[in-house]
Scaffold this motif. Structure first.
Motif, PDB file in Angstrom:
ATOM      1  N   UNK A  79       0.807  -1.231   0.000  1.00 15.69           N
ATOM      2  CA  UNK A  79       0.000   0.000   0.000  1.00 15.69           C
ATOM      3  C   UNK A  79       0.835   1.274   0.000  1.00 15.69           C
ATOM      4  N   UNK A  80       2.139   1.143   0.119  1.00 12.79           N
ATOM      5  CA  UNK A  80       3.008   2.319   0.183  1.00 12.79           C
ATOM      6  C   UNK A  80       2.926   3.178  -1.067  1.00 12.79           C
ATOM      7  N   UNK A  81       3.097   2.593  -2.219  1.00 10.97           N
ATOM      8  CA  UNK A  81       3.139   3.351  -3.472  1.00 10.97           C
ATOM      9  C   UNK A  81       1.866   4.171  -3.727  1.00 10.97           C
ATOM     10  N   UNK A  82       0.668   3.609  -3.544  1.00  5.96           N
ATOM     11  CA  UNK A  82      -0.537   4.439  -3.746  1.00  5.96           C
ATOM     12  C   UNK A  82      -0.587   5.661  -2.820  1.00  5.96           C
ATOM     13  N   UNK A  83      -0.102   5.528  -1.595  1.00  8.73           N
ATOM     14  CA  UNK A  83      -0.098   6.674  -0.679  1.00  8.73           C
ATOM     15  C   UNK A  83       0.933   7.716  -1.097  1.00  8.73           C
TER      16      UNK A  83
END
Length: 97
Positions: A79-83
């Motif tokens: 979920x890091x990249x979308x944030x």
């Protein structure tokens, strides 16, 4: 000194209500600390949709709002990249074995 206000809400409506309260006193360039919990790594789940969050920030009456994503999730690497694409200036993750 900088104070980062923490936003830890279970759904979109309560997040919006909290942000409208905050915009009354946050100066330009303030930092919001957004708690993101998945109910696997933590007991509770918080509302957390990067794209909706990005759009929500555009409608606040505070200019140059910064935010950091506190990823209290089982698989932060997923979920890091979308944030980051949503504009998070910093991400905080927990790694436990």
């Amino acid at each position: 000194m900088e104070v980062a206000v923490s936003v830890n809400c279970p759904d979109f409506e309560s997040t919006l209500a909290v942000l409208h309260k905050l915009e009354k006193f946050l100066p330009p360039g303030s930092t919001l600390h957004l708690d993101i919990s998945d109910a696997q790594f933590t007991v509770n789940r918080t509302w957390a949709d990067p794209e909706k969050w990005k759009n929500l920030l555009r409608h606040l009456n505070v200019k140059d709002i910064q935010f950091e994503a506190h990823l209290m999730v089982h698989t932060p690497e997923e979920v890091l990249e979308p944030w980051l694409r949503a504009g998070a200036k910093r991400a905080i993750v927990h790694v436990e074995r």
